[in-house]
Design a protein around this motif. Structure first.
Motif, mmCIF file in Angstrom:
data_model
loop_
_atom_site.group_PDB
_atom_site.id
_atom_site.type_symbol
_atom_site.label_atom_id
_atom_site.label_comp_id
_atom_site.label_asym_id
_atom_site.label_seq_id
_atom_site.Cartn_x
_atom_site.Cartn_y
_atom_site.Cartn_z
ATOM 1 N N HIS A 140 0.796 -1.221 0.000
ATOM 2 C CA HIS A 140 0.000 0.000 0.000
ATOM 3 C C HIS A 140 0.832 1.276 0.000
ATOM 4 O O HIS A 140 0.354 2.328 -0.444
ATOM 5 C CB HIS A 140 -0.924 0.008 1.226
ATOM 6 N N ARG B 7 -7.411 -10.089 7.956
ATOM 7 C CA ARG B 7 -6.475 -9.463 7.019
ATOM 8 C C ARG B 7 -5.203 -9.118 7.793
ATOM 9 O O ARG B 7 -5.248 -8.400 8.799
ATOM 10 C CB ARG B 7 -7.096 -8.203 6.430
ATOM 11 N N TYR C 245 -5.082 -10.968 2.818
ATOM 12 C CA TYR C 245 -6.226 -11.651 3.425
ATOM 13 C C TYR C 245 -5.850 -13.093 3.738
ATOM 14 O O TYR C 245 -5.151 -13.746 2.953
ATOM 15 C CB TYR C 245 -7.427 -11.625 2.490
ATOM 16 N N GLU D 140 -8.323 1.939 5.975
ATOM 17 C CA GLU D 140 -8.740 0.737 5.258
ATOM 18 C C GLU D 140 -9.685 1.065 4.113
ATOM 19 O O GLU D 140 -9.593 0.478 3.022
ATOM 20 C CB GLU D 140 -9.418 -0.239 6.215
ATOM 21 N N TRP E 168 -4.657 -1.770 15.320
ATOM 22 C CA TRP E 168 -5.906 -1.631 14.575
ATOM 23 C C TRP E 168 -6.973 -0.937 15.406
ATOM 24 O O TRP E 168 -7.204 -1.289 16.564
ATOM 25 C CB TRP E 168 -6.401 -3.008 14.148
ATOM 26 N N TYR F 87 2.275 -3.846 3.958
ATOM 27 C CA TYR F 87 1.622 -4.828 3.111
ATOM 28 C C TYR F 87 0.383 -5.361 3.834
ATOM 29 O O TYR F 87 0.333 -5.378 5.074
ATOM 30 C CB TYR F 87 2.540 -6.016 2.839
ATOM 31 N N THR F 88 -0.593 -5.838 3.055
ATOM 32 C CA THR F 88 -1.697 -6.603 3.644
ATOM 33 C C THR F 88 -1.911 -7.865 2.816
ATOM 34 O O THR F 88 -1.587 -7.916 1.623
ATOM 35 C CB THR F 88 -3.024 -5.818 3.707
ATOM 36 N N LEU G 40 -1.875 -7.232 8.370
ATOM 37 C CA LEU G 40 -1.133 -6.027 8.003
ATOM 38 C C LEU G 40 0.293 -6.171 8.517
ATOM 39 O O LEU G 40 0.505 -6.481 9.694
ATOM 40 C CB LEU G 40 -1.791 -4.779 8.581
#
Length: 342
Positions: free
Chosen positions: A62, A323, A336, A96, A74, A333-334, A325
């Motif tokens: 990202h 997900r 799933y 997000e 989070w 980066y992420t 992170l």
């Protein structure tokens, strides 16, 4: 039919035929060809990892403009993650919904680990000055810990929040080793793990068994504390490890140390647990090892997520906490997963 009309019709037919063979506009604008599924970041080493692996999801990068990124936390209400760019003394914010990254705060004492308590307040480990602070609802900053027995803390690193909003934090001292991540100075305390809450004037030392206590995580039932030891950074003869301690006295005491994972080939920094008791550990180990290693509850490695950069820390995000992170050197980066984080 005159020659001019015949020439026009012939030319039009040729253009139409060429257009039929050309890619459509949406294909031209779709960007570079994506990699095939499954994404090569996945590495299944044991059948026990297969329930957590997703065939049809990509590794997403990202943002890649940090210097050394750490400490993701989070916020489910705001749908964003806070993370630290330690050398720049910044807290960053990844949204997000939009996928954008922005500066949340400047000049935050070379902040490292972040966590939200059960009231939504942000609790932060800072390297310089060495302290643990909490951002209150009105924006003021409360210092929870800065000294132990009259001596300054080394450089608080990572933390977990207990059900009573008590804080357990690690204090290895990395922010005191170089000015790049804090303020270079001699350590006055043995690296240790501490407990602190609003009723205490100074933290309580829980353990000084680890040479460089680093990443922390709680089990899903809240009965165990997991802690990584990045000992090889200063003691090459010692292994990197992740240990487990039983919690007692509402988090104010630890039981005997139980080493779950150890290695002389790679170092484990930030850690997270899923609801099934699997350990997800950020890894520095060189090309092919950098990224995340996943260990079964008994300590057996069952999978990897390979990244092109050293991974310093990680957390589960999203409405389902499925997900992952990852703060990895300069990038976030992420990915799933089919796991659900604690």
């Amino acid at each position: 039919m005159d020659m001019n009309r015949r020439h026009f019709l012939g030319t039009s037919a040729a253009v139409a035929a060429t257009a039929a063979l050309a890619p459509t506009a949406w294909a031209q604008d779709a960007g570079p060809t994506p990699s095939r599924y499954p994404d090569p970041a996945w590495e299944v080493l044991d059948a026990r990892f297969e329930p957590y692996y997703l065939f049809n999801t990509p590794l997403e990068r990202h943002w890649s403009d940090g210097l050394w990124l750490e400490g993701p936390a989070w916020n489910a209400v705001g749908r964003y993650a806070v993370f630290s760019d330690i050398p720049r003394a910044r807290q960053m914010r990844w949204d997000e919904a939009s996928g954008t990254v922005s500066v949340l705060r400047e000049g935050v004492g070379h902040a490292n680990g972040n966590a939200f308590d059960h009231h939504g307040r942000l609790v932060v480990c800072e390297h310089s000055p060495a302290r643990v602070v909490r951002y209150e609802w009105d924006g003021s900053v409360r210092v929870l810990a800065s000294e132990f027995r009259g001596k300054p803390l080394n450089a608080p690193n990572d933390l977990v929040i207990l059900p009573n909003d008590g804080v357990i934090f690690s204090d290895p001292g990395y922010g005191a080793h170089v000015d790049y991540e804090g303020s270079k100075r001699a350590l006055q305390l043995t690296p240790a793990i501490y407990y602190v809450d609003d009723t205490l004037d100074e933290p309580q030392r829980l353990s000084d068994e680890l040479a460089k206590p680093n990443g922390l995580a709680l089990s899903a039932d809240g009965r165990y504390l997991y802690a990584s030891d990045t000992a090889p950074s200063h003691f090459p003869e010692l292994p990197a490890s992740v240990s487990r301690f039983a919690l007692s006295d509402a988090g104010r005491a630890l039981g005997a140390r139980e080493m779950i994972v150890s290695s002389h080939d790679e170092t484990y920094d930030g850690i997270a647990l899923d609801v099934d008791g699997n350990l997800w550990a950020s890894v520095s180990g060189g090309e092919g090892r950098d990224g995340v290693s996943i260990f079964a509850p008994g300590g057996e490695r069952i999978g990897r997520i390979r990244l092109p950069e050293v991974c310093a820390n990680l957390c589960f995000v999203g409405a389902q906490r499925n997900r992952l992170l990852m703060t990895a050197s300069r990038s976030i980066y992420t990915l799933y997963t089919n796991a659900r984080g604690v």
